[in-house]
Design a protein around this motif. Structure first.
Motif, PDB file in Angstrom:
ATOM      1  N   ARG A  48       6.010  -4.695  -2.575  1.00  0.00           N
ATOM      2  CA  ARG A  48       5.505  -3.922  -1.439  1.00  0.00           C
ATOM      3  C   ARG A  48       5.005  -2.548  -1.903  1.00  0.00           C
ATOM      4  O   ARG A  48       4.048  -1.990  -1.359  1.00  0.00           O
ATOM      5  N   ASP A  63       2.212  -9.122  -3.483  1.00  0.00           N
ATOM      6  CA  ASP A  63       1.714  -8.569  -2.230  1.00  0.00           C
ATOM      7  C   ASP A  63       0.236  -8.918  -2.095  1.00  0.00           C
ATOM      8  O   ASP A  63      -0.617  -8.382  -2.813  1.00  0.00           O
ATOM      9  N   GLU A 101      -1.989  -8.201   0.065  1.00  0.00           N
ATOM     10  CA  GLU A 101      -2.887  -7.107   0.474  1.00  0.00           C
ATOM     11  C   GLU A 101      -3.440  -6.325  -0.713  1.00  0.00           C
ATOM     12  O   GLU A 101      -4.448  -5.638  -0.588  1.00  0.00           O
ATOM     13  N   GLN A 102      -2.773  -6.396  -1.845  1.00  0.00           N
ATOM     14  CA  GLN A 102      -3.275  -5.716  -3.036  1.00  0.00           C
ATOM     15  C   GLN A 102      -4.476  -6.446  -3.636  1.00  0.00           C
ATOM     16  O   GLN A 102      -5.178  -5.898  -4.487  1.00  0.00           O
ATOM     17  N   CYS A 107      -6.502  -8.938  -1.435  1.00  0.00           N
ATOM     18  CA  CYS A 107      -7.465  -9.134  -0.345  1.00  0.00           C
ATOM     19  C   CYS A 107      -6.724  -9.002   0.969  1.00  0.00           C
ATOM     20  O   CYS A 107      -5.483  -9.044   0.986  1.00  0.00           O
ATOM     21  N   PRO A 108      -7.435  -8.829   2.088  1.00  0.00           N
ATOM     22  CA  PRO A 108      -6.739  -8.755   3.372  1.00  0.00           C
ATOM     23  C   PRO A 108      -5.906 -10.008   3.599  1.00  0.00           C
ATOM     24  O   PRO A 108      -6.358 -11.130   3.353  1.00  0.00           O
ATOM     25  N   VAL A 109      -4.681  -9.834   4.056  1.00  0.00           N
ATOM     26  CA  VAL A 109      -3.774 -10.970   4.180  1.00  0.00           C
ATOM     27  C   VAL A 109      -4.313 -12.009   5.150  1.00  0.00           C
ATOM     28  O   VAL A 109      -4.132 -13.219   4.933  1.00  0.00           O
ATOM     29  N   ASP A 110      -5.011 -11.590   6.214  1.00  0.00           N
ATOM     30  CA  ASP A 110      -5.563 -12.560   7.158  1.00  0.00           C
ATOM     31  C   ASP A 110      -6.647 -13.410   6.499  1.00  0.00           C
ATOM     32  O   ASP A 110      -6.767 -14.607   6.787  1.00  0.00           O
TER      33      ASP A 110
END
Length: 368
Positions: free
Chosen positions: A107, A290, A292-293, A295-298
């Protein structure tokens, strides 16, 4: 649902297992962690690592191979890494802390990896990637185990069943979760066959003459004496690429032992030089990423979901009605188990009654 086999509500089994561990001296919070790992196996229909393993833990605690009070020591730590010593405490407690550390590091820094030494059996490997999935991360877990698997062209059990677990969130309710041993089968499935009094398929286990063994009792005795061995994924020799399972099992051994300077292969038997029982000294390795590091998680979830949907929609073999992706069957099974309860076959009933009697847990009125 087999109406001839009693099904016990999940909540009742959870309470019973916690009371067993408390009676053995496991602290309340640690007992809750252990039970959550064990019941997750039952919920997902993985009978080899659920309530069926409770007496297994009881026996090991009584033999002094698992310490009921878990003291975890941080041996080394950096921003993204750590090495822990579990000091032979409850493996589920050690593993839960290690995976949580990996998640916390990921995180902050994008990735986290934690190696563990001197641990004990930690339940289903898939439990720990699920922890990362709930945080919107990718999770991985590996562990070595006592010798059980022969190398390609060998007959001696050398590597453990050494599972690999990998999980990732998707845009569907069901995450992707792969959890599998690196030989064709594993000890837990043999234990189920012993309870069911049924033979195992030819091709799972070989003897010292490279001949198949189908008697599960012979397998259990042979594994412990070095007279039986699982074949690696792919099976015997190279024709069906058994060397791939062998290589994967070795990879898990390296991650679980070499990074933390711990025991490996015949150092994990649980038997001392004088033939007395000793701790198993297992090693684990955990990783969290993580998303998000990267690409966008969605976006990640959508792409992963599309991969799985396209796989399930591909052309089916004649006679087949459905293609599954990893974790899907277990996800659907959980809904059934939560509704109907956990099936308890006769020989497992005997183990539960034994624990109930030995530990004075008369408050449980099981229907057997």
């Amino acid at each position: 649902m087999d109406k001839n086999v009693p099904h016990i509500p999940v909540g009742t089994l959870r309470s019973f297992m916690k009371d067993v561990l408390l009676a053995l001296g496991v602290p309340p919070d640690d007992a809750e962690t252990c039970v959550d790992v064990i019941i997750t196996s039952d919920l997902r229909g993985i009978e080899s690592h659920g309530i069926g393993r409770l007496k297994y833990y009881y026996d090991r605690i009584k033999a002094g191979q698992h310490k009921v009070v878990t003291e975890i020591e941080v041996i080394r730590e950096g921003p993204t890494t750590a090495v822990l010593d579990g000091h032979h405490g409850m493996g589920m407690v050690v593993a839960h802390k290690a995976m949580q550390m990996a998640i916390d590091k990921a995180r902050t820094y994008g990735m986290g990896s934690v190696a563990v030494r001197n641990s004990t059996h930690f339940g289903i490997a898939g439990y720990y990637p699920l922890m990362a999935i709930r945080e919107g991360m990718i999770g991985m877990a590996f562990t070595n185990a006592r010798p059980a698997t022969a190398p390609t062209f060998g007959v001696q059990p050398m590597l453990g069943t050494n599972p690999i677990a990998f999980g990732a969130p998707t845009d569907e309710e069901c995450p992707f979760l792969y959890d599998g041993s690196t030989p064709i089968s594993q000890r837990g499935k043999i234990e189920i066959k012993v309870r069911e009094e049924k033979p195992i398929p030819s091709g799972w286990v070989i003897d010292q003459n490279n001949q198949p063994i189908t008697d599960p009792n012979q397998v259990m005795t042979g594994l412990d004496k070095g007279l039986a061995a699982f074949l690696p994924l792919g099976g015997e020799g190279e024709t069906l690429a058994g060397y791939k399972g062998y290589g994967l099992g070795t990879m898990v051994e390296i991650l679980s032992a070499s990074l933390q300077g711990g025991a490996f292969m015949y150092g994990l038997t649980g038997i001392a030089p004088d033939s007395s029982k000793q701790p198993f000294k297992l090693g684990h390795f955990f990783m969290a990423i993580d998303i998000e590091q990267f690409c966008p998680v969605d976006e990640f979830k959508r792409t992963t979901g599309e991969i799985l949907r396209e796989l399930r929609a591909s052309t089916k073999a004649p006679g087949q009605t459905r293609i599954y992706t990893a974790g899907e069957k277990e996800y659907e099974k959980e809904k059934i188990i939560r509704r109907d309860g956990v099936p308890i076959i006769p020989n497992l009933q005997k183990e539960i009654k034994f624990l109930q009697s030995e530990l004075g847990l008369s408050q449980y009125d099981f229907p057997f």
